[in-house]
Design a protein around this motif. Structure first.
Motif, PDB file in Angstrom:
ATOM      1  N   ASN A 230      -9.980   8.017   8.888  1.00 36.37           N
ATOM      2  CA  ASN A 230      -9.767   7.395   7.592  1.00 36.37           C
ATOM      3  C   ASN A 230      -9.911   8.109   6.253  1.00 36.37           C
ATOM      4  OD1 ASN A 230      -9.149   5.040   5.942  1.00 36.37           O
ATOM      5  ND2 ASN A 230     -11.021   4.397   5.817  1.00 36.37           N
ATOM      6  N   LEU A 231     -11.143   8.776   6.267  1.00 30.16           N
ATOM      7  CA  LEU A 231     -11.390   9.607   5.115  1.00 30.16           C
ATOM      8  C   LEU A 231     -10.327  10.758   5.018  1.00 30.16           C
ATOM      9  CD1 LEU A 231     -13.069  10.481   2.682  1.00 30.16           C
ATOM     10  CD2 LEU A 231     -14.678  11.600   4.312  1.00 30.16           C
ATOM     11  N   ALA A 232      -9.866  11.199   6.283  1.00 32.38           N
ATOM     12  CA  ALA A 232      -8.850  12.470   6.092  1.00 32.38           C
ATOM     13  C   ALA A 232      -7.377  11.927   5.658  1.00 32.38           C
ATOM     14  CB  ALA A 232      -8.673  12.760   7.531  1.00 32.38           C
ATOM     15  N   VAL A 233      -7.350  10.501   5.738  1.00 32.67           N
ATOM     16  CA  VAL A 233      -6.029   9.828   5.336  1.00 32.67           C
ATOM     17  C   VAL A 233      -6.195   9.753   3.729  1.00 32.67           C
ATOM     18  CG1 VAL A 233      -4.546   7.875   5.422  1.00 32.67           C
ATOM     19  CG2 VAL A 233      -5.078   9.031   7.583  1.00 32.67           C
ATOM     20  N   LEU A 234      -7.309   8.988   3.540  1.00 35.38           N
ATOM     21  CA  LEU A 234      -7.407   8.908   2.140  1.00 35.38           C
ATOM     22  C   LEU A 234      -7.230  10.221   1.253  1.00 35.38           C
ATOM     23  CD1 LEU A 234     -10.308   6.286   2.212  1.00 35.38           C
ATOM     24  CD2 LEU A 234      -8.079   5.907   1.449  1.00 35.38           C
ATOM     25  N   THR A 235      -8.014  11.278   1.812  1.00 31.27           N
ATOM     26  CA  THR A 235      -7.961  12.690   0.889  1.00 31.27           C
ATOM     27  C   THR A 235      -6.478  13.381   0.990  1.00 31.27           C
ATOM     28  OG1 THR A 235     -10.221  12.987   1.989  1.00 31.27           O
ATOM     29  CG2 THR A 235      -8.986  14.952   1.355  1.00 31.27           C
ATOM     30  N   ARG A 236      -5.677  12.746   2.205  1.00 31.62           N
ATOM     31  CA  ARG A 236      -4.429  13.445   2.004  1.00 31.62           C
ATOM     32  C   ARG A 236      -3.760  12.693   0.953  1.00 31.62           C
ATOM     33  NH1 ARG A 236       0.058  13.660   7.083  1.00 31.62           N
ATOM     34  NH2 ARG A 236       1.748  14.093   5.590  1.00 31.62           N
ATOM     35  N   LEU A 237      -3.688  11.536   0.867  1.00 30.36           N
ATOM     36  CA  LEU A 237      -3.217  10.407   0.170  1.00 30.36           C
ATOM     37  C   LEU A 237      -3.389  10.778  -1.364  1.00 30.36           C
ATOM     38  CD1 LEU A 237      -3.344   6.993   1.649  1.00 30.36           C
ATOM     39  CD2 LEU A 237      -1.346   8.030   1.053  1.00 30.36           C
ATOM     40  N   VAL A 238      -4.684  11.082  -1.753  1.00 29.97           N
ATOM     41  CA  VAL A 238      -5.024  11.272  -3.174  1.00 29.97           C
ATOM     42  C   VAL A 238      -4.414  12.698  -3.604  1.00 29.97           C
ATOM     43  CG1 VAL A 238      -7.041  11.911  -4.571  1.00 29.97           C
ATOM     44  CG2 VAL A 238      -7.302   9.932  -3.288  1.00 29.97           C
ATOM     45  N   ALA A 239      -4.694  13.502  -2.678  1.00 30.24           N
ATOM     46  CA  ALA A 239      -3.985  15.042  -2.696  1.00 30.24           C
ATOM     47  C   ALA A 239      -2.520  14.970  -3.237  1.00 30.24           C
ATOM     48  CB  ALA A 239      -4.213  16.116  -1.588  1.00 30.24           C
ATOM     49  N   HIS A 240      -1.620  14.231  -2.367  1.00 29.03           N
ATOM     50  CA  HIS A 240      -0.554  14.176  -2.415  1.00 29.03           C
ATOM     51  C   HIS A 240       0.135  13.642  -3.796  1.00 29.03           C
ATOM     52  CE1 HIS A 240       3.872  13.391  -1.273  1.00 29.03           C
ATOM     53  NE2 HIS A 240       3.717  12.032  -1.999  1.00 29.03           N
ATOM     54  N   PHE A 241      -0.662  12.463  -4.381  1.00 26.45           N
ATOM     55  CA  PHE A 241      -0.246  12.007  -5.528  1.00 26.45           C
ATOM     56  C   PHE A 241      -0.867  12.787  -6.660  1.00 26.45           C
ATOM     57  CE2 PHE A 241       0.406   8.611  -2.587  1.00 26.45           C
ATOM     58  CZ  PHE A 241       1.737   8.221  -2.930  1.00 26.45           C
ATOM     59  N   GLU A 242      -2.178  13.510  -6.600  1.00 25.49           N
ATOM     60  CA  GLU A 242      -2.486  14.031  -7.686  1.00 25.49           C
ATOM     61  C   GLU A 242      -1.817  15.431  -8.046  1.00 25.49           C
ATOM     62  OE1 GLU A 242      -5.526  13.939  -9.873  1.00 25.49           O
ATOM     63  OE2 GLU A 242      -5.057  11.676  -9.402  1.00 25.49           O
ATOM     64  N   GLN A 243      -1.177  15.955  -7.056  1.00 25.76           N
ATOM     65  CA  GLN A 243      -0.271  17.148  -7.309  1.00 25.76           C
ATOM     66  C   GLN A 243       0.503  17.185  -8.262  1.00 25.76           C
ATOM     67  OE1 GLN A 243       2.418  18.604  -4.114  1.00 25.76           O
ATOM     68  NE2 GLN A 243       2.371  16.226  -3.336  1.00 25.76           N
ATOM     69  N   HIS A 244       0.868  16.036  -8.793  1.00 25.88           N
ATOM     70  CA  HIS A 244       1.925  15.851  -9.803  1.00 25.88           C
ATOM     71  C   HIS A 244       1.332  15.623 -11.089  1.00 25.88           C
ATOM     72  CE1 HIS A 244       4.882  15.786  -6.419  1.00 25.88           C
ATOM     73  NE2 HIS A 244       4.349  14.787  -6.186  1.00 25.88           N
TER      74      HIS A 244
ATOM     75  N   TYR B 194       0.788  -1.240   0.045  1.00 27.94           N
ATOM     76  CA  TYR B 194       0.069   0.060  -0.098  1.00 27.94           C
ATOM     77  C   TYR B 194       0.880   1.362   0.002  1.00 27.94           C
ATOM     78  CZ  TYR B 194      -4.005  -2.812   1.159  1.00 27.94           C
ATOM     79  OH  TYR B 194      -5.058  -3.792   0.977  1.00 27.94           O
ATOM     80  N   PRO B 195       0.471   2.439  -0.488  1.00 30.81           N
ATOM     81  CA  PRO B 195       1.162   3.603  -0.735  1.00 30.81           C
ATOM     82  C   PRO B 195       1.063   4.271   1.164  1.00 30.81           C
ATOM     83  CG  PRO B 195      -1.248   4.034  -1.297  1.00 30.81           C
ATOM     84  CD  PRO B 195      -0.953   2.543  -1.094  1.00 30.81           C
ATOM     85  N   VAL B 196       1.958   4.865   1.310  1.00 25.61           N
ATOM     86  CA  VAL B 196       2.072   5.499   2.637  1.00 25.61           C
ATOM     87  C   VAL B 196       2.652   6.832   2.536  1.00 25.61           C
ATOM     88  CG1 VAL B 196       3.554   5.164   4.970  1.00 25.61           C
ATOM     89  CG2 VAL B 196       2.480   3.243   3.979  1.00 25.61           C
ATOM     90  N   LEU B 197       2.168   7.798   3.594  1.00 28.57           N
ATOM     91  CA  LEU B 197       2.930   9.071   3.906  1.00 28.57           C
ATOM     92  C   LEU B 197       3.387   9.031   5.273  1.00 28.57           C
ATOM     93  CD1 LEU B 197       0.206  11.161   1.967  1.00 28.57           C
ATOM     94  CD2 LEU B 197       2.329  10.468   1.264  1.00 28.57           C
ATOM     95  N   LEU B 198       4.032   9.989   5.556  1.00 24.52           N
ATOM     96  CA  LEU B 198       4.493  10.128   7.028  1.00 24.52           C
ATOM     97  C   LEU B 198       3.737  11.336   7.553  1.00 24.52           C
ATOM     98  CD1 LEU B 198       8.414   9.736   6.946  1.00 24.52           C
ATOM     99  CD2 LEU B 198       6.700   8.114   7.706  1.00 24.52           C
ATOM    100  N   ASP B 199       3.228  11.203   8.759  1.00 25.82           N
ATOM    101  CA  ASP B 199       2.564  12.379   9.438  1.00 25.82           C
ATOM    102  C   ASP B 199       3.467  13.588   9.489  1.00 25.82           C
ATOM    103  OD1 ASP B 199       0.480  13.779  10.517  1.00 25.82           O
ATOM    104  OD2 ASP B 199       0.330  12.476  12.400  1.00 25.82           O
ATOM    105  N   ASP B 200       2.928  14.950   9.738  1.00 29.93           N
ATOM    106  CA  ASP B 200       3.496  15.922   9.868  1.00 29.93           C
ATOM    107  C   ASP B 200       3.976  16.220  11.428  1.00 29.93           C
ATOM    108  OD1 ASP B 200       3.283  16.730   6.960  1.00 29.93           O
ATOM    109  OD2 ASP B 200       1.605  17.325   7.330  1.00 29.93           O
TER     110      ASP B 200
END
Length: 205
Positions: free
Chosen positions: A117-131, A40-46
């Motif tokens: 969970n929705l907040a994490v999914l939203t952040r994951l999508v935003a992270h990868f869509e920015q490119h 799965y994709p992973v991001l690190l918390d801020d």
């Protein structure tokens, strides 16, 4: 991973950099049915601490047995490639090897509630869509429905093993030779790995 002081790192910055550049992880758990691995994709918390944010698709949460007590292993791998001993300077080691960067991170997954969970999914999508040229961010109504098929995870990393094996134990001429060979058009061409080697010896690329 086999310990080698030439290549080991205890720097959390190494973990952050690797996860940022290669945010695809293998989650390994000793689940109810034995060892299991998922990807799965992973991001690190801020935060200053190392905390992984991700999700799994149902029923992976059952297969892994996430219960707030059982530790999981997250395996991150960076660029890697074969190194021929024929590239070394005369008199150097004649053993073939493999250059790579990898991190094994351990932690107990915490299952998130629906809102988290929705907040994490939203952040994951935003992270990868920015490119992409025309980013499409997660619609919250649609996302809330889609999130029902997933389980969000927060994984505080309690310990990690980082290995940066990029020819640091070789003489300067051999290192340069390897970098030059990786930048050619040969069968083991890997300019990205050459860039990693340049950074490892403290040069800008």
């Amino acid at each position: 991973m086999r310990h080698n002081p030439h290549h080991a790192s205890e720097d959390p910055g190494v973990v952050r950099a690797l996860v940022h550049e290669h945010p695809w992880t293998t989650i390994v758990s000793n689940g109810p049915g034995g060892l299991v691995a998922s990807h799965y994709p992973v991001l690190l918390d801020d935060t200053e601490e190392l905390v992984a944010l991700t999700h799994v698709g149902r029923p992976d949460e059952t297969v892994h047995g996430f219960d707030g007590r059982r530790e999981s292993l997250l395996v991150f791998q960076g660029r890697h490639g074969y190194v021929s001993p024929s590239w070394y300077a005369p008199g150097s080691s004649r053993a073939p090897t493999w250059n790579f960067t990898a991190v094994h991170a351990h932690g107990v997954p915490e299952v998130l509630d629906d809102r988290e969970n929705l907040a994490v999914l939203t952040r994951l999508v935003a992270h990868f869509e920015q490119h992409v040229d025309e980013p499409m961010y997660l619609d919250q109504d649609w996302g809330a429905r889609a999130a029902q098929g997933t389980v969000g995870l927060r994984i505080p990393i309690s310990r990690f093993t980082a290995k940066v094996k990029l020819s640091q134990d070789k003489d300067e001429q051999s290192v340069q030779n390897v970098i030059d060979e990786l930048r050619t058009d040969g069968p083991y061409s890997h300019p990205g790995l050459a860039d990693d080697m340049e950074r490892a010896r403290g040069r800008d690329v």
